[in-house]
Design a protein around this motif. Sequence first.
Motif, PDB file in Angstrom:
ATOM      1  N   GLU A  27      32.286  19.143  37.123  1.00 13.50           N
ATOM      2  CA  GLU A  27      32.415  18.692  38.514  1.00 13.50           C
ATOM      3  C   GLU A  27      32.085  17.203  38.616  1.00 13.50           C
ATOM      4  O   GLU A  27      32.763  16.441  39.298  1.00 13.50           O
ATOM      5  CB  GLU A  27      31.471  19.503  39.405  1.00 13.50           C
ATOM      6  N   LYS A  28      31.034  16.825  37.908  1.00  8.25           N
ATOM      7  CA  LYS A  28      30.623  15.418  37.952  1.00  8.25           C
ATOM      8  C   LYS A  28      31.683  14.537  37.320  1.00  8.25           C
ATOM      9  O   LYS A  28      32.030  13.478  37.840  1.00  8.25           O
ATOM     10  CB  LYS A  28      29.297  15.269  37.196  1.00  8.25           C
ATOM     11  N   LYS A  29      32.204  14.996  36.194  1.00 12.28           N
ATOM     12  CA  LYS A  29      33.216  14.221  35.469  1.00 12.28           C
ATOM     13  C   LYS A  29      34.420  13.956  36.366  1.00 12.28           C
ATOM     14  O   LYS A  29      34.910  12.836  36.465  1.00 12.28           O
ATOM     15  CB  LYS A  29      33.614  15.013  34.214  1.00 12.28           C
ATOM     16  N   ILE A  30      34.871  14.995  37.069  1.00 13.90           N
ATOM     17  CA  ILE A  30      36.058  14.850  37.910  1.00 13.90           C
ATOM     18  C   ILE A  30      35.783  13.907  39.061  1.00 13.90           C
ATOM     19  O   ILE A  30      36.585  13.012  39.352  1.00 13.90           O
ATOM     20  CB  ILE A  30      36.526  16.228  38.418  1.00 13.90           C
ATOM     21  N   SER A  31      34.618  14.060  39.705  1.00 18.67           N
ATOM     22  CA  SER A  31      34.392  13.162  40.844  1.00 18.67           C
ATOM     23  C   SER A  31      34.158  11.733  40.368  1.00 18.67           C
ATOM     24  O   SER A  31      34.553  10.788  41.037  1.00 18.67           O
ATOM     25  CB  SER A  31      33.272  13.665  41.753  1.00 18.67           C
ATOM     26  N   ASN A  32      33.540  11.563  39.201  1.00 18.98           N
ATOM     27  CA  ASN A  32      33.410  10.206  38.676  1.00 18.98           C
ATOM     28  C   ASN A  32      34.764   9.605  38.367  1.00 18.98           C
ATOM     29  O   ASN A  32      35.024   8.427  38.649  1.00 18.98           O
ATOM     30  CB  ASN A  32      32.574  10.202  37.393  1.00 18.98           C
ATOM     31  N   PHE A  33      35.632  10.425  37.789  1.00 21.44           N
ATOM     32  CA  PHE A  33      36.953   9.936  37.407  1.00 21.44           C
ATOM     33  C   PHE A  33      37.746   9.518  38.635  1.00 21.44           C
ATOM     34  O   PHE A  33      38.388   8.477  38.657  1.00 21.44           O
ATOM     35  CB  PHE A  33      37.686  11.037  36.636  1.00 21.44           C
ATOM     36  N   LEU A  34      37.660  10.319  39.683  1.00 21.59           N
ATOM     37  CA  LEU A  34      38.456  10.033  40.875  1.00 21.59           C
ATOM     38  C   LEU A  34      37.757   9.077  41.830  1.00 21.59           C
ATOM     39  O   LEU A  34      38.376   8.535  42.734  1.00 21.59           O
ATOM     40  CB  LEU A  34      38.768  11.341  41.620  1.00 21.59           C
ATOM     41  N   GLY A  35      36.447   8.909  41.652  1.00 28.17           N
ATOM     42  CA  GLY A  35      35.710   8.044  42.562  1.00 28.17           C
ATOM     43  C   GLY A  35      35.375   8.711  43.876  1.00 28.17           C
ATOM     44  O   GLY A  35      35.259   8.070  44.919  1.00 28.17           O
ATOM     45  N   THR A  36      35.220  10.049  43.844  1.00 26.96           N
ATOM     46  CA  THR A  36      34.812  10.764  45.054  1.00 26.96           C
ATOM     47  C   THR A  36      33.334  11.136  44.923  1.00 26.96           C
ATOM     48  O   THR A  36      32.812  11.181  43.812  1.00 26.96           O
ATOM     49  CB  THR A  36      35.639  12.044  45.233  1.00 26.96           C
TER      50      THR A  36
END
Lengths: 480, 479
Positions: A160-169
């Motif tokens: 979850e963290k990886k995805i939000s970091n990647f997208l900037g959310t």
Amino acid sequence: MASGVMNVTTAALDWLSAAFDAPLARAVVFGVHIDGHLVVEVLLIAVILFQLSRKSYKPPKKPLTEKEIDNLCEEWVPEPLCPPITKQIEAEAPILESAAGPHTVVDGKEVVNFASANYLGLVGHEKIVDSCIGSLEKYGVGACGPRGFYGTIDVHLDCEKKISNFLGTPDSVLYSYGMSTIFSVIPAFCKKGDIIVADEGVHWGVQNGLYLSRSTVVYFKHNDMASLESTLEKLTRGNKRAEKLRRYIVVESVYQNSGQVAPLDQIVRLKEKYHFRVILDESHSFGVLGKSGRGLAEHYGVPIEKIDIITAGMGNALATDGGFCTGSVRVVDHQRLSSSGYVFSASLPPFLASAAITAVDYLHENPSILETLKNNINILRKGLADVPGLEVTSSSLSPIVFLKLKKSKGSQNSDLQLLEKIVNRVLHEDSVFLVLSKRSALDKCRLPVGIRLFVSAGHSESDILKACESLKRVAALEIA
Amino acid sequence: MVRLPYFSALTTLFSYGLLFAFGQLRDFFRKILDWFKSKDLHGYAPICLGLEDFYTRRLYLRIQDCFNRPIASAPDSWIDVVERYSKDNNKTLHRTSKISKCLNLGSYNYLGFAAADEYCTPQVIESLKKYSPSTCSSRVDGGTTKLHVELEEVVARFVRKPAAIVLGMGYATNSAIIPVLMGKGCLIISDSLNHNSIVNGARGSGAAHLEEVLREQIADGQPRTHRPWKKIIVIVEGIYSMEGELCKLPEIIAVCKKYKAYTYLDEAHSIGAIGKSGRGVCELLGVDTADVDIMMGTFTKSFGSCGGYIAASKEIIQHLRNTCPAHFYATSMSPPAVQQVISAIKVVLGEDGSNRGAQKLSQIRENSNFFRSELSKMGFEVLGDNDSPVMPIMLYNPAKIPAFSRECLRCNVAVVTVAFPATPLLLARARICISASHTREDLIKALEVLSKVGDLVGIKYFPVEPQKDLADETQKKVE
């Protein structure tokens, strides 16, 4: 004769009024002289009142007797559970004998695979397989419980963290099934009375979500911004009540049903003008569009926080399974208690979360893979430009290349049959695996059917040219 | 069914009333404070409406450390629970790198296939290497591998039905299949305790009541139009996941047969976990599977994988293959997860060449019955039937939810507490799921901890009888 009758009647009336008047002839009550007609009127009123006070007539209601119910139960004949299968049993889907990479094995023959949405070519990638093996050995296969009850494994949180970091959310939330993501997210935020404006070409998952939300749903013409604007205008103009309702626009970034790409910049402009929120399904654009694969928002240069809710399935570019939803902390936290697909379903098998983490890392480190994909899309589009009887209708950005019949045979079914023949011949004669846009009977989408080619960065130029050549050859034979 | 004691009902209502009052008070002040803040949301209705969100903000957040506890290991009999801390009164929780090894009484790991298994795991890794984690395609397109076909055959054989279809998610199995079978003018009679994935419907947990409902519905027909129903399907669960009860399947089948209603059996928790050879509630209660029209189950629990299946007649399965949206659009089930189920079923059936499957099945039965009887002896209010590995312990009062959960965790026992929305507001409970991988020592330790915490929290609602008797007897002997 007549006068005789008249005489008798007047005499009778006189006698009657005399009879009435006689006892009350000189009766005066509180200064009112009471005579015959007053008595008649009072009697009349009394009768009216009596009639009014009575209940209207109803036939007596008798409940069904036990015996009658028994008879009804015996007479009742239910429909069969499923309709008789009259249609020729459709050709079973080809069975794969190896991984669904750019090349796969069907019926013991190696074929070029355009059926898998393996956009980045990560199916069978060594790094991903390795991370999965590590995860399988540590965590086992399933998570054996929903997220709330010890089904949250540390890799889920990392993912979850990886995805939000990647997208900037700010935050994101994982779902265990790609398709259930969108149909759990929509009902979590839209309830009865809310207004949803949706594209008419959305895929079944979105349709199901709209249905489950029980909101007021208004459709606009497929990917038509003028139609969207007029719909929004109609819904909000002079409607004071609308301001108090939650209002959403639901769109897909790359439409599975047509390969069109939603013009996000215009949608954001309209959303801000009319104060709507946007729910965007990025299943086929996450990891594909934008300079670094961050999706539609990056492609259009729209700040990601302008899109309120983003969902995506991870069974496409990331070559794993499950899905995620990302947005503000409030949006994400709300789902952790209110989204049925999250709360009530067992969580994503941890090895699939590890695969997603590795895939995002890989994309982050190798953005050049997106160039390869774009190149492949262009080569394919160019190659398919002169296929007889078929035309490419998808957007030039879309990794789903959509081929439609130039001239419809009249009905979707006959179109499908013709296209199916082409696809089967291409598979059996030239070993190129293509698929149709098959639809379930429950699907409300009425866009034209066609052949879909899922382009992958793993395809070589010769693979793509082979597909084009084969299609040209077979289409010329079948359509002409 | 649970019979809420009068006193507990009163105190529980009082507690919720108090929480509600204080929550409202806090909301009131929050509103005043927010008044001064800038209104950047002008023109938008709030995304979470006040009352919808009230429960989360004012009740759930205070005890959210009892839920969603992350673990750093396989959900086996012992798990590594990651410790968390909060700096803002539980509003946000942060993970630490510290873990505590706890006994797992929460996961649905009935047969102990959650962790790496000597027979299954090598095969799973083999399929992973061969097929990679995903097909990136739906079943009707390019998502059907040899493994999927094999699993469908294995499942059909295992549950003793002519055919089966496999979907990638248990939850979606219900939600995507029911609309395919039942359309307009069809009646679904559903048990009031059914899982959320099955549409909530009439209350009919007893067969007698079901008969009443069926008679009434057939006689009355559809509301308003009074046309007869096109078809009626009765949906029941094998084991009710929040109650631990077995469904009264033979009676229900008899009634349904009499009234020509179809039956849909959801074996999410019972398949693999009960029955002599793990075939679920039909085997345990001696029901012929031919009498159940549709059998549904999941692979997430006993088989330690993901996904679900529907098993039925060949025609129904063919119809589902032609229409079910999940079959058409969803990414097919991950091949290694498919392999895990195939291997696990083979172990259960003894086709792996060992008797581990039979051992597991007798172990879970023994474990469940031992644990249940010991809990009842201690005076806990335990729900459910014998043989069921799911045993809820009633807590009632909202304050007892976090107290029970935190105290158990402090003693290294991880339990699940369930409250609204998964249960009715007043009937909060702790739920224990027993696994075949628990050893007798594990269970004895768990019982010691539960007893201690139970005394502390005050949830032994029943008198402790049998032990007293023993004490009396010994006294008598001494005399």
